[in-house]
Enzyme design. Structure first.
Site, PDB file in Angstrom:
ATOM      1  N   ASP A   1     -18.715   1.132  -8.105  1.00  0.00           N
ATOM      2  CA  ASP A   1     -17.948   0.481  -7.149  1.00  0.00           C
ATOM      3  C   ASP A   1     -16.506   0.190  -7.915  1.00  0.00           C
ATOM      4  OD1 ASP A   1     -16.470  -1.373  -5.412  1.00  0.00           O
ATOM      5  OD2 ASP A   1     -17.807  -2.816  -5.303  1.00  0.00           O
TER       6      ASP A   1
ATOM      7  N   TYR B   1      -0.816  -3.085   0.675  1.00  0.00           N
ATOM      8  CA  TYR B   1      -1.068  -1.919   0.382  1.00  0.00           C
ATOM      9  C   TYR B   1       0.311  -1.152  -0.250  1.00  0.00           C
ATOM     10  CZ  TYR B   1      -1.380   3.176   0.883  1.00  0.00           C
ATOM     11  OH  TYR B   1      -1.831   4.641   0.671  1.00  0.00           O
ATOM     12  N   GLY B   2       1.444  -1.733   0.119  1.00  0.00           N
ATOM     13  CA  GLY B   2       2.672  -1.267  -0.469  1.00  0.00           C
ATOM     14  C   GLY B   2       2.716  -1.744  -1.658  1.00  0.00           C
ATOM     15  N   ALA B   3       2.618  -3.002  -1.943  1.00  0.00           N
ATOM     16  CA  ALA B   3       2.465  -3.866  -3.502  1.00  0.00           C
ATOM     17  C   ALA B   3       1.544  -3.176  -4.559  1.00  0.00           C
ATOM     18  CB  ALA B   3       2.266  -5.121  -2.923  1.00  0.00           C
TER      19      ALA B   3
ATOM     20  N   LYS C   1       0.629   0.039  -4.294  1.00  0.00           N
ATOM     21  CA  LYS C   1       1.218   1.485  -4.814  1.00  0.00           C
ATOM     22  C   LYS C   1       2.477   1.156  -5.598  1.00  0.00           C
ATOM     23  CE  LYS C   1      -1.953   3.968  -3.007  1.00  0.00           C
ATOM     24  NZ  LYS C   1      -3.019   4.634  -3.972  1.00  0.00           N
TER      25      LYS C   1
END
Length: 242
Positions: A48, A148-150, A152
């Site tokens: 995991d 998600y943007g942060a 990446k």
């Protein structure tokens, strides 16, 4: 050539692992589930990756990374940090704290831990390369996609900073793959518009056959990863390179 691929059980990760195997690489796949289609062709470890302790345990002396990288020889050693999750999706102030924490652990903590472990384990190797699978969402802000943007964007900056370290024999790049036809895209299309106002755009991409197949994307990503150009720009988009 030895390659470690995270999230190899499906989607782009499965395509990356298969492409590397076809090019003669020894591959170690790390994911919660195995990939039956590739069974017998690669080493697989069930883990995991959203559990930092489980990720750290991979790198202990005598552990899976140590055993796989032993006697790496003169060929390149590759780490492909592909595993990730797009959830939680929704406007700020409405997100599940547990899902936020899991996303950060999977999308950021695991790649950074693995990168550091592989870089340490390959000290003295003439050619070692780290590929973060990033996203345009880390470079442009989209409503409903703050987490998600942060995460990446964090990978992009990690690649910049590690490149600035100028470690001998090390190349690193955070590469956006474009819009790929994976389960992540399906999850976006299934999200209600009040949670993700760009949903219609992603529905249209699928309807218009504008998504890249995982296999085509993987071929381009591997071509770049193995090229002399890899790492010259620590933050890149595959659509600008091919």
């Amino acid at each position: 050539m030895k390659a470690i691929v995270t999230g190899h059980s499906r989607g782009l990760g499965a395509a990356l692992a298969a492409a590397l195997l076809d090019r003669g690489a020894a591959v170690l796949g790390l994911a919660r589930a195995g990939n039956p289609a590739l069974a017998g062709r690669l080493d697989q470890v069930a883990v995991d990756l959203a559990n930092p302790d489980a990720v750290a345990a991979l790198a202990v002396p005598g552990g899976p990374l140590d055993r796989f990288l032993a006697g790496s020889g003169a060929g390149p050693v590759l780490l492909l940090n592909n595993a990730g999750m797009v959830e939680p999706i929704g406007p700020a102030g409405t997100l599940d704290p547990a899902v936020v924490a899991r996303a950060v652990a999977l999308n950021v903590t695991a790649p950074l831990l693995l990168a550091d472990a592989v870089i340490a384990a390959t000290e003295g190797q003439a050619d070692r390369r780290v590929l973060h699978v990033s996203s345009g969402a880390g470079r442009s802000a989209y409503p409903g996609w703050s987490v998600y943007g942060a995460t990446k964007a964090a990978l992009d900056h990690h690649a910049r900073a590690v490149a600035a370290d100028a470690r001998p024999g090390l190349r690193i790049a955070s590469v956006a793959p474009g819009v790929v036809d994976t389960d992540m895209q399906a999850a976006l299309r299934a999200t209600p518009e009040d949670r993700f106002v760009l949903r219609a755009r992603f529905v249209s991409l699928k309807a218009d056959n504008a998504l890249t197949s995982p296999e085509d994307c993987a071929a381009r990503m591997i071509d770049h990863l193995l090229s002399d150009a890899f790492g010259r720009d620590p933050v890149a988009d595959i659509r600008d390179l091919t």
